[in-house]
Scaffold this motif. Structure first.
Motif, PDB file in Angstrom:
ATOM      1  N   GLN A  65     -25.810  12.691  25.286  1.00  0.00           N
ATOM      2  CA  GLN A  65     -24.872  13.644  25.884  1.00  0.00           C
ATOM      3  C   GLN A  65     -23.977  13.076  26.989  1.00  0.00           C
ATOM      4  O   GLN A  65     -23.094  13.787  27.477  1.00  0.00           O
ATOM      5  N   HIS A  66     -24.153  11.826  27.387  1.00  0.00           N
ATOM      6  CA  HIS A  66     -23.502  11.387  28.621  1.00  0.00           C
ATOM      7  C   HIS A  66     -21.977  11.238  28.505  1.00  0.00           C
ATOM      8  O   HIS A  66     -21.303  11.028  29.516  1.00  0.00           O
ATOM      9  N   HIS A  67     -21.408  11.383  27.305  1.00  0.00           N
ATOM     10  CA  HIS A  67     -19.951  11.407  27.163  1.00  0.00           C
ATOM     11  C   HIS A  67     -19.438  12.788  26.749  1.00  0.00           C
ATOM     12  O   HIS A  67     -18.270  12.920  26.364  1.00  0.00           O
ATOM     13  N   GLU A  68     -20.293  13.797  26.845  1.00  0.00           N
ATOM     14  CA  GLU A  68     -19.810  15.164  26.680  1.00  0.00           C
ATOM     15  C   GLU A  68     -19.012  15.556  27.933  1.00  0.00           C
ATOM     16  O   GLU A  68     -19.234  15.016  29.012  1.00  0.00           O
ATOM     17  N   ARG A  69     -18.095  16.497  27.771  1.00  0.00           N
ATOM     18  CA  ARG A  69     -17.259  16.948  28.883  1.00  0.00           C
ATOM     19  C   ARG A  69     -17.545  18.420  29.196  1.00  0.00           C
ATOM     20  O   ARG A  69     -17.861  19.208  28.313  1.00  0.00           O
ATOM     21  N   ASN A 117      -9.785  15.286  40.306  1.00  0.00           N
ATOM     22  CA  ASN A 117      -8.925  15.823  39.242  1.00  0.00           C
ATOM     23  C   ASN A 117      -9.745  16.284  38.033  1.00  0.00           C
ATOM     24  O   ASN A 117      -9.344  17.206  37.317  1.00  0.00           O
ATOM     25  N   GLY A 118     -10.875  15.626  37.807  1.00  0.00           N
ATOM     26  CA  GLY A 118     -11.703  15.952  36.652  1.00  0.00           C
ATOM     27  C   GLY A 118     -12.740  17.035  36.904  1.00  0.00           C
ATOM     28  O   GLY A 118     -13.505  17.394  36.001  1.00  0.00           O
ATOM     29  N   ARG A 119     -12.776  17.559  38.118  1.00  0.00           N
ATOM     30  CA  ARG A 119     -13.754  18.598  38.462  1.00  0.00           C
ATOM     31  C   ARG A 119     -13.497  19.865  37.636  1.00  0.00           C
ATOM     32  O   ARG A 119     -12.411  20.431  37.663  1.00  0.00           O
ATOM     33  N   GLY A 120     -14.500  20.286  36.886  1.00  0.00           N
ATOM     34  CA  GLY A 120     -14.374  21.502  36.089  1.00  0.00           C
ATOM     35  C   GLY A 120     -13.761  21.295  34.719  1.00  0.00           C
ATOM     36  O   GLY A 120     -13.762  22.214  33.901  1.00  0.00           O
ATOM     37  N   THR A 121     -13.213  20.113  34.474  1.00  0.00           N
ATOM     38  CA  THR A 121     -12.690  19.804  33.134  1.00  0.00           C
ATOM     39  C   THR A 121     -13.578  18.724  32.499  1.00  0.00           C
ATOM     40  O   THR A 121     -14.358  19.006  31.595  1.00  0.00           O
ATOM     41  N   ASP A 169     -15.530  20.723  29.778  1.00  0.00           N
ATOM     42  CA  ASP A 169     -14.614  21.633  29.093  1.00  0.00           C
ATOM     43  C   ASP A 169     -14.797  21.634  27.573  1.00  0.00           C
ATOM     44  O   ASP A 169     -14.026  22.275  26.846  1.00  0.00           O
ATOM     45  N   GLY A 170     -15.780  20.894  27.076  1.00  0.00           N
ATOM     46  CA  GLY A 170     -16.062  20.889  25.643  1.00  0.00           C
ATOM     47  C   GLY A 170     -15.271  19.884  24.835  1.00  0.00           C
ATOM     48  O   GLY A 170     -15.368  19.867  23.599  1.00  0.00           O
ATOM     49  N   LYS A 171     -14.497  19.027  25.494  1.00  0.00           N
ATOM     50  CA  LYS A 171     -13.640  18.077  24.779  1.00  0.00           C
ATOM     51  C   LYS A 171     -14.252  16.675  24.682  1.00  0.00           C
ATOM     52  O   LYS A 171     -13.548  15.720  24.364  1.00  0.00           O
ATOM     53  N   GLY A 172     -15.542  16.573  24.962  1.00  0.00           N
ATOM     54  CA  GLY A 172     -16.192  15.272  24.894  1.00  0.00           C
ATOM     55  C   GLY A 172     -16.783  14.985  23.528  1.00  0.00           C
ATOM     56  O   GLY A 172     -16.474  15.659  22.543  1.00  0.00           O
ATOM     57  N   TYR A 173     -17.632  13.982  23.471  1.00  0.00           N
ATOM     58  CA  TYR A 173     -18.269  13.599  22.205  1.00  0.00           C
ATOM     59  C   TYR A 173     -19.737  13.263  22.471  1.00  0.00           C
ATOM     60  O   TYR A 173     -20.119  13.019  23.612  1.00  0.00           O
ATOM     61  N   PRO A 174     -20.611  13.329  21.463  1.00  0.00           N
ATOM     62  CA  PRO A 174     -20.313  13.434  20.027  1.00  0.00           C
ATOM     63  C   PRO A 174     -20.228  14.855  19.484  1.00  0.00           C
ATOM     64  O   PRO A 174     -19.775  15.046  18.357  1.00  0.00           O
ATOM     65  N   TYR A 175     -20.670  15.873  20.242  1.00  0.00           N
ATOM     66  CA  TYR A 175     -20.810  17.210  19.667  1.00  0.00           C
ATOM     67  C   TYR A 175     -19.896  18.268  20.287  1.00  0.00           C
ATOM     68  O   TYR A 175     -19.907  19.409  19.849  1.00  0.00           O
ATOM     69  N   GLY A 176     -19.129  17.907  21.295  1.00  0.00           N
ATOM     70  CA  GLY A 176     -18.264  18.888  21.934  1.00  0.00           C
ATOM     71  C   GLY A 176     -19.027  19.958  22.694  1.00  0.00           C
ATOM     72  O   GLY A 176     -18.595  21.118  22.753  1.00  0.00           O
ATOM     73  N   LEU A 177     -20.155  19.577  23.302  1.00  0.00           N
ATOM     74  CA  LEU A 177     -20.915  20.521  24.123  1.00  0.00           C
ATOM     75  C   LEU A 177     -20.080  20.930  25.334  1.00  0.00           C
ATOM     76  O   LEU A 177     -19.221  20.179  25.798  1.00  0.00           O
ATOM     77  N   LYS A 178     -20.376  22.126  25.872  1.00  0.00           N
ATOM     78  CA  LYS A 178     -19.547  22.674  26.935  1.00  0.00           C
ATOM     79  C   LYS A 178     -20.413  23.267  28.038  1.00  0.00           C
ATOM     80  O   LYS A 178     -21.448  23.885  27.761  1.00  0.00           O
ATOM     81  N   GLY A 179     -19.962  23.083  29.303  1.00  0.00           N
ATOM     82  CA  GLY A 179     -20.607  23.731  30.438  1.00  0.00           C
ATOM     83  C   GLY A 179     -22.094  23.459  30.505  1.00  0.00           C
ATOM     84  O   GLY A 179     -22.553  22.317  30.445  1.00  0.00           O
ATOM     85  N   ILE A 180     -22.886  24.546  30.615  1.00  0.00           N
ATOM     86  CA  ILE A 180     -24.334  24.403  30.778  1.00  0.00           C
ATOM     87  C   ILE A 180     -25.042  23.993  29.479  1.00  0.00           C
ATOM     88  O   ILE A 180     -26.255  23.803  29.478  1.00  0.00           O
ATOM     89  N   ALA A 225     -27.586  14.533  31.989  1.00  0.00           N
ATOM     90  CA  ALA A 225     -26.435  13.886  31.362  1.00  0.00           C
ATOM     91  C   ALA A 225     -25.169  14.109  32.181  1.00  0.00           C
ATOM     92  O   ALA A 225     -24.304  13.229  32.248  1.00  0.00           O
ATOM     93  N   SER A 226     -25.047  15.272  32.819  1.00  0.00           N
ATOM     94  CA  SER A 226     -23.882  15.548  33.671  1.00  0.00           C
ATOM     95  C   SER A 226     -23.840  14.600  34.856  1.00  0.00           C
ATOM     96  O   SER A 226     -22.765  14.152  35.274  1.00  0.00           O
TER      97      SER A 226
END
Length: 310
Positions: A228-232, A284-288, A234-245, A251-252
């Motif tokens: 999960q360490h490259h998830e974002r 700048n990346g806080r919350g996104t 805002d849900g725009k990360g990878y590999p699964y597009g996980l979002k928020g909590i 991983a966050s």
């Protein structure tokens, strides 16, 4: 209990099993009456952690006796210094102890055998795999050590009562999947092609698979951090597009520390940003890109360290 003189005599006369890391040397001395003895050597300018986990077994022991040098310890935001002959009984305080060695420090470590010995031999296996990362990509090895250290410090601030075991393993091995990526792509000095970038992104799932199939349980349990360490946020990360909590706190934390280290380190394809530039990028990346709670605590931590980074 062994005396200081006995430990020094044993160390000089015997070839003993050791676990050598980037920060310490743990030398297995032996066991007697259910207690295991080790010589724990912290190398100069190194940091280590003592994380006592309350144990239900009567007579459980976890003691640290300073044999040589001075050890600075931070516990619950308070600092103290231990010198030759001083003993730290980890059972007396369940807080995480952060240990700083300006110069070499030697410590006699005593612990109940049935708890310590499986852990010691697991550490040998874990360190074997750490050396594999160094053999493939020296940058990744040192990068992983920095990510582990800062992830642990951040975890202490956000979740002080929780064990360090999983965050320590998961943060250190977060890039283990790069062992499966062709070296010519990892070290390519120019911009990656779209196909090469797709291959690089697979290191999260490759790494998680390696961890889940590992012989050591602690690595299997930490696989979700690697994944999960490259998830974002805002849900725009990878590999699964996980979002928020949906993204684990562990991983966050690794995501924030990993990004900052990448920005402030020279790479084959670009130079490092300044600390000030990297701090602005984090804001700048806080919350996104990043979990707001984690970013805020990370920025506070750096401010307390006068924005010093490895």
């Amino acid at each position: 209990m062994l005396t200081i003189e006995q430990v020094q005599d044993i160390k000089q006369k015997m070839h003993l099993p050791k676990v050598v890391t980037d920060k310490s040397i743990t030398t297995y001395i032996g066991s007697a009456n259910g207690i295991t003895y080790c010589l724990y050597t912290l190398l100069p300018r190194s940091t280590s952690w003592i994380n006592y986990i309350p144990n239900e077994h009567v007579g459980f022991i976890e003691n640290y006796t300073i044999l040589f040098g001075e050890l600075e310890i931070e516990r619950d935001r308070e600092k103290m210094t231990l010198s030759r002959g001083d003993i730290l009984d980890a059972r007396l305080n369940h807080a995480v102890h952060t240990c700083y060695a300006k110069d070499t420090v030697e410590i006699l470590f005593e612990m109940t055998s049935f708890v310590f010995e499986p852990n010691f031999f697991e550490r040998e296996i874990i360190q074997r795999d750490a050396w594999k990362i160094q053999e493939v990509d020296g940058y990744t090895y040192h990068h992983c050590a920095r990510i582990r250290d800062y992830s642990i410090e951040l975890w202490k601030r956000i979740n002080p009562q929780k064990s360090l075991a999983i965050i320590s393993i998961g943060s250190y091995f977060h890039d283990i999947g790069k062992l499966a990526i062709p070296l010519e792509i990892l070290t390519k000095p120019s911009k990656l092609t779209e196909d090469e970038w797709k291959i690089i992104k697979k290191h999260t799932t490759f790494g998680a698979e390696m961890m889940r199939n590992h012989e050591v349980e602690r690595l299997r349990e930490a696989a979700f951090i690697v994944e999960q360490h490259h998830e974002r946020y805002d849900g725009k990360g990878y590999p699964y597009g996980l979002k928020g909590i949906e993204i684990s706190l562990e991983a966050s934390i690794v995501s924030v520390v990993d990004a900052f280290d990448a920005m402030t380190t020279n790479r084959v394809y670009r130079g490092a940003l300044t600390i000030e530039e990297a701090l602005q990028e984090m804001k700048n990346g806080r919350g996104t890109q990043f979990n707001p709670l984690v970013v805020d605590e990370f920025l506070k931590m750096l401010e307390e360290k006068n924005n010093k980074w490895y």
